[in-house]
Motif scaffolding. Structure first.
Motif, PDB file in Angstrom:
ATOM      1  N   SER A  58      -2.481   8.500   4.842  1.00 20.28           N
ATOM      2  CA  SER A  58      -2.705   7.065   5.020  1.00 20.28           C
ATOM      3  C   SER A  58      -1.391   6.315   5.169  1.00 20.28           C
ATOM      4  CB  SER A  58      -3.499   6.508   3.832  1.00 20.28           C
ATOM      5  OG  SER A  58      -4.751   7.139   3.717  1.00 20.28           O
ATOM      6  N   THR A  59      -0.389   6.701   4.390  1.00 21.90           N
ATOM      7  CA  THR A  59       0.905   6.023   4.479  1.00 21.90           C
ATOM      8  C   THR A  59       1.574   6.290   5.822  1.00 21.90           C
ATOM      9  OG1 THR A  59       1.164   6.238   2.084  1.00 21.90           O
ATOM     10  CG2 THR A  59       3.134   5.731   3.355  1.00 21.90           C
ATOM     11  N   VAL A  60       1.531   7.533   6.281  1.00 22.61           N
ATOM     12  CA  VAL A  60       2.132   7.859   7.579  1.00 22.61           C
ATOM     13  C   VAL A  60       1.419   7.115   8.705  1.00 22.61           C
ATOM     14  CG1 VAL A  60       2.517   9.717   9.233  1.00 22.61           C
ATOM     15  CG2 VAL A  60       2.986  10.094   6.812  1.00 22.61           C
ATOM     16  N   ASP A  61       0.089   7.120   8.676  1.00 23.23           N
ATOM     17  CA  ASP A  61      -0.669   6.438   9.724  1.00 23.23           C
ATOM     18  C   ASP A  61      -0.421   4.931   9.697  1.00 23.23           C
ATOM     19  OD1 ASP A  61      -3.065   6.632  11.734  1.00 23.23           O
ATOM     20  OD2 ASP A  61      -3.601   5.010  10.352  1.00 23.23           O
ATOM     21  N   MET A  62      -0.194   4.391   8.519  1.00 24.33           N
ATOM     22  CA  MET A  62       0.019   2.957   8.375  1.00 24.33           C
ATOM     23  C   MET A  62       1.260   2.485   9.127  1.00 24.33           C
ATOM     24  SD  MET A  62       0.555   0.944   4.773  1.00 24.33           S
ATOM     25  CE  MET A  62      -0.680   2.015   4.022  1.00 24.33           C
ATOM     26  N   TRP A  63       2.297   3.322   9.147  1.00 23.97           N
ATOM     27  CA  TRP A  63       3.570   2.924   9.738  1.00 23.97           C
ATOM     28  C   TRP A  63       3.724   3.392  11.179  1.00 23.97           C
ATOM     29  CZ3 TRP A  63       6.652  -0.550   7.506  1.00 23.97           C
ATOM     30  CH2 TRP A  63       6.451  -0.806   6.142  1.00 23.97           C
ATOM     31  N   LEU A  64       2.720   4.030  11.737  1.00 27.55           N
ATOM     32  CA  LEU A  64       2.774   4.392  13.149  1.00 27.55           C
ATOM     33  C   LEU A  64       2.512   3.161  14.008  1.00 27.55           C
ATOM     34  CD1 LEU A  64       0.851   7.800  13.175  1.00 27.55           C
ATOM     35  CD2 LEU A  64       3.323   7.439  13.344  1.00 27.55           C
ATOM     36  N   LEU A  82       2.795   6.008  -2.943  1.00 23.79           N
ATOM     37  CA  LEU A  82       3.897   6.763  -3.536  1.00 23.79           C
ATOM     38  C   LEU A  82       3.698   6.931  -5.040  1.00 23.79           C
ATOM     39  CD1 LEU A  82       6.679   8.090  -3.334  1.00 23.79           C
ATOM     40  CD2 LEU A  82       7.699   5.814  -3.586  1.00 23.79           C
ATOM     41  N   ALA A  83       3.289   5.849  -5.706  1.00 29.54           N
ATOM     42  CA  ALA A  83       3.023   5.946  -7.142  1.00 29.54           C
ATOM     43  C   ALA A  83       1.872   6.902  -7.428  1.00 29.54           C
ATOM     44  CB  ALA A  83       2.711   4.558  -7.706  1.00 29.54           C
ATOM     45  N   SER A  84       0.898   6.970  -6.525  1.00 27.71           N
ATOM     46  CA  SER A  84      -0.229   7.882  -6.714  1.00 27.71           C
ATOM     47  C   SER A  84       0.226   9.334  -6.672  1.00 27.71           C
ATOM     48  CB  SER A  84      -1.284   7.634  -5.630  1.00 27.71           C
ATOM     49  OG  SER A  84      -1.763   6.314  -5.684  1.00 27.71           O
ATOM     50  N   VAL A  85       1.086   9.659  -5.707  1.00 30.27           N
ATOM     51  CA  VAL A  85       1.578  11.033  -5.604  1.00 30.27           C
ATOM     52  C   VAL A  85       2.418  11.393  -6.828  1.00 30.27           C
ATOM     53  CG1 VAL A  85       3.035  12.584  -4.258  1.00 30.27           C
ATOM     54  CG2 VAL A  85       1.499  10.999  -3.095  1.00 30.27           C
ATOM     55  N   ILE A  86       3.280  10.472  -7.256  1.00 28.58           N
ATOM     56  CA  ILE A  86       4.097  10.734  -8.446  1.00 28.58           C
ATOM     57  C   ILE A  86       3.208  10.908  -9.674  1.00 28.58           C
ATOM     58  CG2 ILE A  86       5.852   9.763  -9.974  1.00 28.58           C
ATOM     59  CD1 ILE A  86       7.071   8.394  -7.555  1.00 28.58           C
ATOM     60  N   GLY A  87       2.173  10.074  -9.793  1.00 31.25           N
ATOM     61  CA  GLY A  87       1.261  10.197 -10.922  1.00 31.25           C
ATOM     62  C   GLY A  87       0.539  11.532 -10.944  1.00 31.25           C
ATOM     63  N   LEU A  88       0.160  12.038  -9.776  1.00 27.75           N
ATOM     64  CA  LEU A  88      -0.495  13.347  -9.715  1.00 27.75           C
ATOM     65  C   LEU A  88       0.445  14.453 -10.181  1.00 27.75           C
ATOM     66  CD1 LEU A  88      -2.344  12.999  -6.291  1.00 27.75           C
ATOM     67  CD2 LEU A  88      -3.418  13.118  -8.540  1.00 27.75           C
ATOM     68  N   LEU A  89       1.698  14.393  -9.759  1.00 27.21           N
ATOM     69  CA  LEU A  89       2.661  15.416 -10.162  1.00 27.21           C
ATOM     70  C   LEU A  89       2.963  15.335 -11.659  1.00 27.21           C
ATOM     71  CD1 LEU A  89       5.140  15.225  -7.136  1.00 27.21           C
ATOM     72  CD2 LEU A  89       3.314  16.890  -7.537  1.00 27.21           C
ATOM     73  N   VAL A  90       3.069  14.119 -12.188  1.00 32.02           N
ATOM     74  CA  VAL A  90       3.311  13.964 -13.621  1.00 32.02           C
ATOM     75  C   VAL A  90       2.114  14.466 -14.424  1.00 32.02           C
ATOM     76  CG1 VAL A  90       3.646  12.260 -15.455  1.00 32.02           C
ATOM     77  CG2 VAL A  90       4.956  12.085 -13.341  1.00 32.02           C
ATOM     78  N   SER A  91       0.903  14.221 -13.934  1.00 34.32           N
ATOM     79  CA  SER A  91      -0.293  14.706 -14.630  1.00 34.32           C
ATOM     80  C   SER A  91      -0.315  16.229 -14.685  1.00 34.32           C
ATOM     81  CB  SER A  91      -1.554  14.181 -13.930  1.00 34.32           C
ATOM     82  OG  SER A  91      -1.597  12.775 -13.966  1.00 34.32           O
ATOM     83  N   TYR A  98       0.823  -1.207   0.000  1.00 33.30           N
ATOM     84  CA  TYR A  98       0.000   0.000   0.000  1.00 33.30           C
ATOM     85  C   TYR A  98       0.860   1.261   0.000  1.00 33.30           C
ATOM     86  CZ  TYR A  98      -4.120  -2.875   0.892  1.00 33.30           C
ATOM     87  OH  TYR A  98      -5.130  -3.786   0.787  1.00 33.30           O
ATOM     88  N   SER A  99       2.022   1.207   0.635  1.00 30.16           N
ATOM     89  CA  SER A  99       2.914   2.368   0.611  1.00 30.16           C
ATOM     90  C   SER A  99       3.428   2.622  -0.802  1.00 30.16           C
ATOM     91  CB  SER A  99       4.088   2.156   1.569  1.00 30.16           C
ATOM     92  OG  SER A  99       3.637   2.021   2.901  1.00 30.16           O
ATOM     93  N   ALA A 100       3.755   1.543  -1.516  1.00 28.18           N
ATOM     94  CA  ALA A 100       4.202   1.704  -2.905  1.00 28.18           C
ATOM     95  C   ALA A 100       3.095   2.288  -3.766  1.00 28.18           C
ATOM     96  CB  ALA A 100       4.661   0.356  -3.458  1.00 28.18           C
ATOM     97  N   PHE A 101       1.855   1.845  -3.537  1.00 26.28           N
ATOM     98  CA  PHE A 101       0.739   2.396  -4.306  1.00 26.28           C
ATOM     99  C   PHE A 101       0.539   3.876  -3.993  1.00 26.28           C
ATOM    100  CE2 PHE A 101      -3.752   3.583  -4.477  1.00 26.28           C
ATOM    101  CZ  PHE A 101      -4.020   3.363  -5.819  1.00 26.28           C
TER     102      PHE A 101
END
Length: 209
Positions: free
Chosen positions: A185-191, A27-36, A22-25
């Protein structure tokens, strides 16, 4: 669906493999938003959304003012007939052609099948984070509204070029809402997971539960 009716904070009890996935997804989501966003800038260029989506005319830049040469001091010299030389040519401007209806249909068709899945997965992670219920609802509503408005914006601009600001505004709003979902979500996941008494639960206990 029981995960979404239980108390918030279920992301912290996921296994290590699920957290990595889920962290990889996210991260890919944020990169995809910036590329868009970068792709949008490359498409519309300086002409703006009105020219690209609605075919609005692009105003030509005003010509640069020319200054006459300064008069030289001393006696005037006879240099012969004055030559009418052409001015310095302006740098060519890349023209932005209006997107065709068929091309816009193809783009919309692709987005209608990809963006909802994108929002669905991020919203599921968002709902599993340890956050207040009102923030869960507000985040999901913001993601759905901004993404839907951004998909519809090109078609609205074709009939109303004056609403060109709708395209970048909806894009920035979608980037912020979905980006916040992914990051939070990623930050909360690793807490560390909290037990009922408030202290951090041991790792083996969290995995067992």
């Amino acid at each position: 669906m029981r995960d979404f009716t239980a108390s918030a904070g279920r992301l912290r009890s996921l296994s290590l493999g699920a957290k990595l996935l889920y962290s990889a997804f996210a991260l890919a989501s944020v990169i995809g938003l910036l590329v868009s966003w970068r792709l949008y800038g490359a498409m519309v260029q300086d002409a703006g959304a009105a020219a690209y989506y609605a075919g609005a005319p692009v105003a030509a830049p005003p010509p640069a003012p020319t200054q006459p040469p300064a008069a030289a001091e001393g006696p005037a010299l006879d240099l012969g007939p004055e030559l009418d030389l052409p001015g310095t040519p302006e740098a060519p401007r890349v023209l932005v052609e209006q997107i065709s209806e068929r091309k816009l249909l193809e783009v919309t068709h692709f987005h209608l099948f990809s963006v909802p899945v994108y929002v669905l997965i991020l919203a599921h992670l968002w709902l599993l984070a340890r956050l207040p219920s009102w923030l869960h609802t507000a985040g999901v509503a913001a993601a759905v509204v901004t993404s839907g408005l951004h998909i519809a914006a090109p078609w609205l601009l074709r009939s109303a070029p004056g609403a060109a600001a709708l395209m970048p505004i909806s894009g920035v709003a979608m980037l912020l809402s979905l980006g916040a979902m992914a990051v939070v979500s990623t930050v909360d996941m690793w807490l560390p997971r909290r037990s009922r008494r408030g202290e951090a639960a041991p790792a083996d206990e969290a995995q067992a539960q």
